[in-house]
Every structure is written in structure tokens, then in C-alpha cells.
Design an enzyme around this catalytic site. Structure first.
Site, short mmCIF file in Angstrom:
data_model
loop_
_atom_site.label_atom_id
_atom_site.label_comp_id
_atom_site.label_asym_id
_atom_site.label_seq_id
_atom_site.Cartn_x
_atom_site.Cartn_y
_atom_site.Cartn_z
N SER A 82 -0.19 -5.70 -12.80
CA SER A 82 0.66 -4.70 -13.45
C SER A 82 2.03 -5.30 -13.70
CB SER A 82 0.81 -3.47 -12.55
OG SER A 82 1.75 -2.56 -13.09
N TYR A 95 2.96 0.84 -3.99
CA TYR A 95 2.18 0.47 -5.18
C TYR A 95 2.72 -0.80 -5.82
CZ TYR A 95 0.24 0.43 -9.85
OH TYR A 95 -0.38 0.03 -11.01
#
Length: 208
Positions: A82, A95
Site C-alpha cells: 500500500s 495498519y
């Protein structure tokens, strides 16, 4: 097959299922993961540890378990990282940290497995409209909206990069600026920018 990858015996079940069918993995795509919006110390601790189990532990276990098969088949490994992996993420601290692991681990495997004939790519998209947002409790707006790519575009970028044996791919022209900014801007500035985005998401009393 329906399988909870966070369970300790998940990899063994998957390998057994393939063996029963006489199948050997040539390509592995690690795409499972989830995020949570909120201040780390306020969010459910067990749920955050479960996030690490899925985003980090399961991805690592699968990558290592199938590495020999990928070498034998001269195949490939595509891990979904990501843009979050390039910067610290107050408001989604765990996260962002899991995706930093995915990015780093995948780049290292690119070097280790590449000489053995295995293509390794880490796909680092910005926001992708899927069920992820609802699970994480986030909405995409402002700057993040212009970094958004469709699931189809993200998948094609990952596939093309894997077939081209590229180490990393960031879908979207504007999204490609994020890793650059992460390298040239002071770390304190990047943290402040991410925090300001999350503050808008969390609203008054969000804790940041």
C-alpha cells in the site's frame, strides 16, 4: 475454498487442499488484509493484533510455505502492499505499520528469489473502492480521492508488473508522488500530513 487465513493451521489446510487435487502453485497473490480507523490505544487491542496476524503473519507464512513451489515452477509472487507502507500513519497506526512490513519484506524477497527464477512484485495502491473502506470505518475524500484507482486498474497494474518482473508498482501517476515525498520531506512533516487527513476522518474528539 473458504478459509480464515489468520488461523494457525490455515497454510497447512491450503497446502493439503492443493495436494488432494494434484495441484502445485506457480503463482501466489497475497491480497487478504484489513485496516481500522482510530487511535491505536483506543481501538480494540485484540482486533489490532488480529490485523497483524492477517496482514503480516499470514502473508509471511504463505510466502515462505510456497516459495519452493514457486522456484520449481519458475513462477511469481505478488504481495499487495500500500501507499500506506511508505509513511507512519497516526489514526491507522497498526495498519500503516503492517503495510510497511509488506513493502519491505517483498522487496527483500525480490532480491532473494529473483536469481532463482521467481518474479516478486509488491503492489502499492492508494485507495481502492472495495469492501475495505467499510471494514476499516473510513471514507475517501479530499487528497485521497485523487489517489484512488479502481480495483480493475490496480489488478492490471499488479499483473503487468509481475509479468515484467518489476520489484514494485504504484498504480496512478499522482500516487507515484507519495513515495517521492516520503523520501524528500522531513519525517515530522509527513506524519503531520497524514494526521491532518485522519483528523478529518475521525471528526471532533477523535483523539489526534
Amino acid at each position: 475454498m473458504v478459509l480464515d487465513l489468520a488461523q494457525p493451521d490455515a497454510v497447512a489446510h491450503l497446502r493439503a487442499a492443493l495436494a488432494e487435487r494434484g495441484a502445485v502453485a506457480k503463482y501466489l497473490v497475497n491480497n487478504a488484509g484489513f485496516g481500522l480507523l482510530g487511535v491505536a490505544t483506543s481501538l480494540d487491542h485484540g482486533e489490532q493484533l488480529a490485523m497483524i496476524d492477517l496482514n503480516v503473519k499470514a502473508l509471511t507464512a504463505l510466502s515462505l510455505a510456497f516459495a519452493d513451489d514457486l522456484v520449481a515452477q519458475q513462477g511469481g509472487l505478488l504481495n499487495v502492499g500500500s501507499l500506506a507502507g511508505f509513511v507512519p500513519g497516526p489514526g491507522m497506526a497498526v495498519y500503516y505499520a503492517t503495510k510497511a512490513f509488506v513493502n519491505s519484506f517483498s522487496e527483500a524477497l525480490w532480491r532473494e528469489l529473483g536469481p532463482k527464477g521467481v518474479a516478486v512484485t509488491v503492489l502499492c495502491p492508494g485507495p481502492v473502492p472495495t469492501g475495505f473502506q467499510a471494514r476499516a470505518g473510513v471514507t475517501v475524500s479530499g487528497l485521497q480521492s485523487i489517489l484512488t484507482v479502481t480495483a480493475a486498474d490496480a489488478a492490471k497494474a499488479g499483473y503487468d508488473a509481475l509479468m515484467g518482473r518489476r520489484r514494485m508498482v504504484v498504480p496512478g501517476r499522482l500516487a507515484n508522488l507519495v513515495p517521492l515525498f516520503a523520501r524528500v520531506l522531513p519525517r515530522r512533516t509527513m506524519i503531520a500530513l497524514i494526521a491532518s487527513t485522519q483528523i478529518r476522518r475521525l471528526g471532533p474528539g477523535g483523539g489526534l
